[in-house]
Motif scaffolding. Structure first.
Motif, PDB file in Angstrom:
ATOM      1  N   PHE A  48       0.838  -1.199   0.000  1.00  0.00           N
ATOM      2  CA  PHE A  48       0.000   0.000   0.000  1.00  0.00           C
ATOM      3  C   PHE A  48       0.878   1.256   0.000  1.00  0.00           C
ATOM      4  CE2 PHE A  48      -1.935   3.288   2.708  1.00  0.00           C
ATOM      5  CZ  PHE A  48      -3.032   3.614   1.921  1.00  0.00           C
ATOM      6  N   LEU A  49       1.947   1.250   0.847  1.00  0.00           N
ATOM      7  CA  LEU A  49       2.832   2.410   0.911  1.00  0.00           C
ATOM      8  C   LEU A  49       3.552   2.617  -0.411  1.00  0.00           C
ATOM      9  CD1 LEU A  49       4.413   2.017   4.457  1.00  0.00           C
ATOM     10  CD2 LEU A  49       2.817   3.771   3.690  1.00  0.00           C
ATOM     11  N   ASN A  50       4.008   1.503  -1.027  1.00  0.00           N
ATOM     12  CA  ASN A  50       4.702   1.607  -2.313  1.00  0.00           C
ATOM     13  C   ASN A  50       3.821   2.279  -3.356  1.00  0.00           C
ATOM     14  OD1 ASN A  50       7.039   0.490  -1.469  1.00  0.00           O
ATOM     15  ND2 ASN A  50       6.466  -1.614  -2.017  1.00  0.00           N
ATOM     16  N   GLN A  51       2.565   1.826  -3.382  1.00  0.00           N
ATOM     17  CA  GLN A  51       1.654   2.386  -4.372  1.00  0.00           C
ATOM     18  C   GLN A  51       1.438   3.880  -4.130  1.00  0.00           C
ATOM     19  OE1 GLN A  51      -1.872   0.010  -4.358  1.00  0.00           O
ATOM     20  NE2 GLN A  51      -0.766  -1.762  -5.137  1.00  0.00           N
ATOM     21  N   ALA A  52       1.463   4.232  -2.851  1.00  0.00           N
ATOM     22  CA  ALA A  52       1.235   5.635  -2.530  1.00  0.00           C
ATOM     23  C   ALA A  52       2.436   6.504  -2.890  1.00  0.00           C
ATOM     24  CB  ALA A  52       0.930   5.768  -1.042  1.00  0.00           C
ATOM     25  N   THR A  53       3.609   5.919  -2.874  1.00  0.00           N
ATOM     26  CA  THR A  53       4.794   6.754  -3.090  1.00  0.00           C
ATOM     27  C   THR A  53       5.372   6.619  -4.499  1.00  0.00           C
ATOM     28  OG1 THR A  53       6.098   4.989  -2.118  1.00  0.00           O
ATOM     29  CG2 THR A  53       5.501   6.822  -0.671  1.00  0.00           C
ATOM     30  N   VAL A  54       5.579   5.374  -4.941  1.00  0.00           N
ATOM     31  CA  VAL A  54       6.239   5.222  -6.244  1.00  0.00           C
ATOM     32  C   VAL A  54       5.356   4.472  -7.232  1.00  0.00           C
ATOM     33  CG1 VAL A  54       8.624   5.400  -5.450  1.00  0.00           C
ATOM     34  CG2 VAL A  54       7.459   3.201  -5.399  1.00  0.00           C
ATOM     35  N   GLY A  55       4.081   4.559  -7.069  1.00  0.00           N
ATOM     36  CA  GLY A  55       3.198   3.901  -8.010  1.00  0.00           C
ATOM     37  C   GLY A  55       3.107   2.435  -7.746  1.00  0.00           C
ATOM     38  N   ASP A  56       2.768   1.619  -8.711  1.00  0.00           N
ATOM     39  CA  ASP A  56       2.564   0.195  -8.467  1.00  0.00           C
ATOM     40  C   ASP A  56       3.814  -0.628  -8.773  1.00  0.00           C
ATOM     41  OD1 ASP A  56       0.616  -0.453 -11.482  1.00  0.00           O
ATOM     42  OD2 ASP A  56       2.547   0.513 -11.151  1.00  0.00           O
ATOM     43  N   VAL A  57       4.946   0.019  -8.857  1.00  0.00           N
ATOM     44  CA  VAL A  57       6.193  -0.717  -9.116  1.00  0.00           C
ATOM     45  C   VAL A  57       6.842  -1.108  -7.783  1.00  0.00           C
ATOM     46  CG1 VAL A  57       8.474  -0.599 -10.165  1.00  0.00           C
ATOM     47  CG2 VAL A  57       6.571   0.619 -11.203  1.00  0.00           C
ATOM     48  N   THR A  58       6.974  -2.389  -7.585  1.00  0.00           N
ATOM     49  CA  THR A  58       7.648  -2.855  -6.369  1.00  0.00           C
ATOM     50  C   THR A  58       9.062  -3.263  -6.751  1.00  0.00           C
ATOM     51  OG1 THR A  58       5.568  -3.694  -5.606  1.00  0.00           O
ATOM     52  CG2 THR A  58       7.510  -4.481  -4.475  1.00  0.00           C
ATOM     53  N   THR A  59      10.006  -2.640  -6.148  1.00  0.00           N
ATOM     54  CA  THR A  59      11.388  -2.937  -6.525  1.00  0.00           C
ATOM     55  C   THR A  59      11.811  -4.283  -5.958  1.00  0.00           C
ATOM     56  OG1 THR A  59      12.221  -1.908  -4.550  1.00  0.00           O
ATOM     57  CG2 THR A  59      11.991  -0.486  -6.490  1.00  0.00           C
ATOM     58  N   ASP A  60      12.875  -4.803  -6.528  1.00  0.00           N
ATOM     59  CA  ASP A  60      13.450  -6.063  -6.039  1.00  0.00           C
ATOM     60  C   ASP A  60      13.856  -5.955  -4.580  1.00  0.00           C
ATOM     61  OD1 ASP A  60      13.092  -7.565  -8.185  1.00  0.00           O
ATOM     62  OD2 ASP A  60      15.216  -7.698  -8.771  1.00  0.00           O
ATOM     63  N   MET A  61      14.386  -4.770  -4.261  1.00  0.00           N
ATOM     64  CA  MET A  61      14.849  -4.558  -2.890  1.00  0.00           C
ATOM     65  C   MET A  61      13.693  -4.650  -1.892  1.00  0.00           C
ATOM     66  SD  MET A  61      17.992  -4.363  -2.523  1.00  0.00           S
ATOM     67  CE  MET A  61      18.146  -3.688  -0.883  1.00  0.00           C
ATOM     68  N   ASP A  62      12.573  -4.060  -2.270  1.00  0.00           N
ATOM     69  CA  ASP A  62      11.386  -4.107  -1.402  1.00  0.00           C
ATOM     70  C   ASP A  62      10.970  -5.558  -1.162  1.00  0.00           C
ATOM     71  OD1 ASP A  62      11.186  -1.424  -1.106  1.00  0.00           O
ATOM     72  OD2 ASP A  62       9.841  -1.147  -2.824  1.00  0.00           O
ATOM     73  N   LEU A  63      10.918  -6.286  -2.248  1.00  0.00           N
ATOM     74  CA  LEU A  63      10.468  -7.677  -2.180  1.00  0.00           C
ATOM     75  C   LEU A  63      11.403  -8.516  -1.305  1.00  0.00           C
ATOM     76  CD1 LEU A  63       8.064  -9.168  -3.350  1.00  0.00           C
ATOM     77  CD2 LEU A  63       9.533  -9.946  -5.200  1.00  0.00           C
TER      78      LEU A  63
END
Lengths: 280, 321
Positions: A48-63
């Motif tokens: 949810f936070l990712n979508q709020a900040t950088v859109g719907d792209v989840t980086t490898d690092m996040d994952l």
């Protein structure tokens, strides 16, 4: 055959009753809810936070971070639940004197202990399934790939917990309160996770020629030989860095299962040997 | 009810010594206990706190182990074998059961341990719940039960397998008079069904009302054991007179007569010995009373208990000196 069924019935009834008792323990349920919240928070909330900040792209690092948090959560809360339940199933009954009414029934002490041990395993498996299941669903939603590697990890984690459980259970059978076996369980888990370091300590010892140095090396060698190597069961690095549906590498699953079963059976035999002449 | 000549429970020289403290100081909880309980009898096992009653029960159930001596239950020394335990129901003192279960769940669990399943188990659970008067509370969690209810459910679990032997540790302790009477009635009913009951209790009156035989334990030693007829001594004789008035009774008291009881125009005088009976009769007649009957009065179990324990305490004091 009917004799075997008769023999197994008693332990099974005790196991189911132990499991039901476990479900009503506040500490246990608290640990479980907390772990599920952490897994839920780490996966869905970060999404949810990712979508709020950088859109719907989840980086490898996040994952990788999410996977790391979830695997660690399963491991930490899972082992806490394992130790808590294994350390308390027998001492609590001795303390509350419920054991009087159970052991006065047509149940041998061997069967009673088997029932309590199996009941503890049912609780551990249920907790692992809930935590692993939530993580499994979260990973699938995030990556749209069935995370089969996670299933292998949960499977191996159970056998890691089985070892900790059996050895903690053995200590619990000698104790009239659950405090000492809980401490022993934590010691077994921590040192079992550090056995590679124990080997390292042994290899480096004796270099100064001092007595204390040699003694520590000798103790490290004994512990390295006795204690289980729990690191062998970890697929954490692979889960964090690989694709979710990769097969597990660098582990020999049948050997690890056998390794865990040997420790579990040994733990149970020690538990019975202590308990068979214990006065309650 | 018939009492068999074969002991269903037998102990020979049964001794339990505990070691306590760092120095391993010995505490003799039970010393050379020779006990025989026969099929179909109610044995009242009495003694003050700490006399060894619960230790004996724990030994009989295999919860603790004898230091030396032997135990035979149903003719075998393998008292932990399921074949023996199938025939034993046990009610512990204080009734400890898993609080997180409902009344009927407890009974199902214990019934399953006895090998009961399906319809047979359900029927048995219904029967024992009805017997102990707990049908109305069967679905309530145990933690919501009163002390009396816990005791009743405890008795129900002891009876779930319809055992031959019932070992009951303080079955009526802490109960109100009505609950005690109900439990006592249940025990009398079980006695009439031919069950063997081993009852450890402080409630002497109750034990006296339902037991065939009693044993009194003090400091781990069985001081006396036998039927009530064998143990209870004739304490005094009661001489009953009719036509009593207040004036006549006053004269009797003035002449040294001992009034035991008075009901309407009847007065009961105590004679301390057989020889004293003649003096009492003479005294009654001298004031115009009519003799009705002479009845020997046996001491009560409470009086026997006090007599035995007082003598044992005196013996202990002498030893210590």
């Amino acid at each position: 055959m009917s004799k075997v069924i008769e023999f197994v019935k008693g332990p099974w009834y005790i196991a189911v009753y132990t499991w039901r008792e476990g479900l009503r323990r506040k500490t246990l349920v608290g640990f479980l809810i907390l772990s599920l919240l952490v897994i839920f928070g780490a996966t869905f909330m970060t999404s949810f936070l990712n979508q709020a900040t950088v859109g719907d792209v989840t980086t490898d690092m996040d994952l990788k971070l999410i996977k790391d948090i979830c695997v660690t959560t399963i491991s930490i809360f899972g082992v806490l639940i394992t130790i808590f339940i294994s350390a308390s199933v027998v001492p609590v009954e001795v303390e509350n004197r419920i054991i009087y009414t159970v052991l006065s029934k047509p149940v041998r002490r061997f069967q009673y202990l088997l029932g309590k041990f199996l009941g503890a395993q049912l609780i551990i498996i249920m907790n692992l399934c809930l935590m692993g299941g939530l993580f499994f669903v979260a990973l699938y939603i995030k990556q749209r790939i069935l995370p089969t590697l996670l299933l292998w990890s949960v499977f191996l984690t159970y056998f890691e917990f089985l070892i900790v459980s059996a050895l903690t259970f053995a200590v619990a059978c000698a104790s009239s309160s659950s405090v000492l076996p809980t401490i022993a369980g934590l010691f077994i888990y921590i040192t079992g996770s550090l056995t590679e370091y124990l080997k390292d300590v042994y290899n480096r010892s004796g270099q100064t020629g001092e007595f204390l140095d040699s003694l520590i090396g000798y103790l490290a060698y004994i512990l390295w030989n006795i204690l289980p190597n729990l690191q062998r069961f970890s697929l954490k690095t692979q889960i964090v860095n690989s694709q979710p549906n990769d097969p597990p590498t660098d582990v020999l699953i049948p050997q690890l299962v056998l390794y865990a079963l040997i420790y579990a059976v040994s733990g149970y035999i020690i538990a019975y040997w202590i308990f068979r002449k214990r006065e309650v | 009810m018939s009492v068999s000549q074969e002991p269903i429970i037998k102990t020979t020289k049964l001794t339990k010594i505990y070691e306590t403290g760092f120095r391993g100081e010995e505490v003799k909880a039970l010393i050379d206990l020779d006990l025989e309980i026969y099929s179909g009898e109610i044995f009242g096992y009495l003694g003050p706190n700490g006399s060894g009653k619960t230790t004996t029960i724990k030994l009989l159930l295999g919860l603790i182990f004898p230091t030396y001596g032997e135990i035979f239950v149903l003719g075998t020394s393998d008292i932990n074998s399921p074949a023996v335990k199938k025939n034993i129901g046990y009610l512990p003192e204080g009734a400890f059961y898993p609080d997180f279960l409902r009344g009927e769940e407890i009974l199902h669990f214990y019934g399953q341990l006895y090998g009961l399943t399906g319809r047979e188990l359900r029927k048995r659970v219904d029967y024992v719940l009805d017997l102990v008067g707990m049908t109305h509370a069967r679905r309530r969690m145990l933690k919501g039960y009163s002390k009396g209810m816990r005791q009743r459910i405890g008795l129900a679990q002891a009876l779930i397998s319809d055992p031959k032997i019932l070992i009951l540790d303080e079955p009526t302790t802490g109960l109100d008079p009505i609950a005690r009477k109900e439990i006592r009635d249940i025990l009398a009913r079980l006695r009439d069904e031919g069950k063997t009951l081993f009852i450890s209790s402080h409630e002497l009156l109750e034990v006296e009302m339902i037991s065939n035989r009693v044993g009194i334990l003090f400091d781990g030693v069985l001081r006396v054991s036998g039927t009530l007829d064998e143990l209870l001594e004739i304490k005094d004789r009661i001489v009953e007179f009719a036509n009593a008035t207040e004036d006549k009774i006053k004269i009797i008291i003035d002449k040294g007569g001992e009034i035991f009881d008075q009901i309407d125009s009847k007065v009961f005088l105590r004679a301390k010995s057989d020889d004293d009976i003649y003096n009492v009769i003479e005294l009654g007649r001298s004031v115009g009373l009519s003799l009705v009957k002479i009845t020997p009065r046996r001491e009560s179990l409470e009086e026997l208990f006090v007599r035995v324990i007082t003598s044992a305490e005196a013996e202990r004091r002498t030893k210590n000196e």
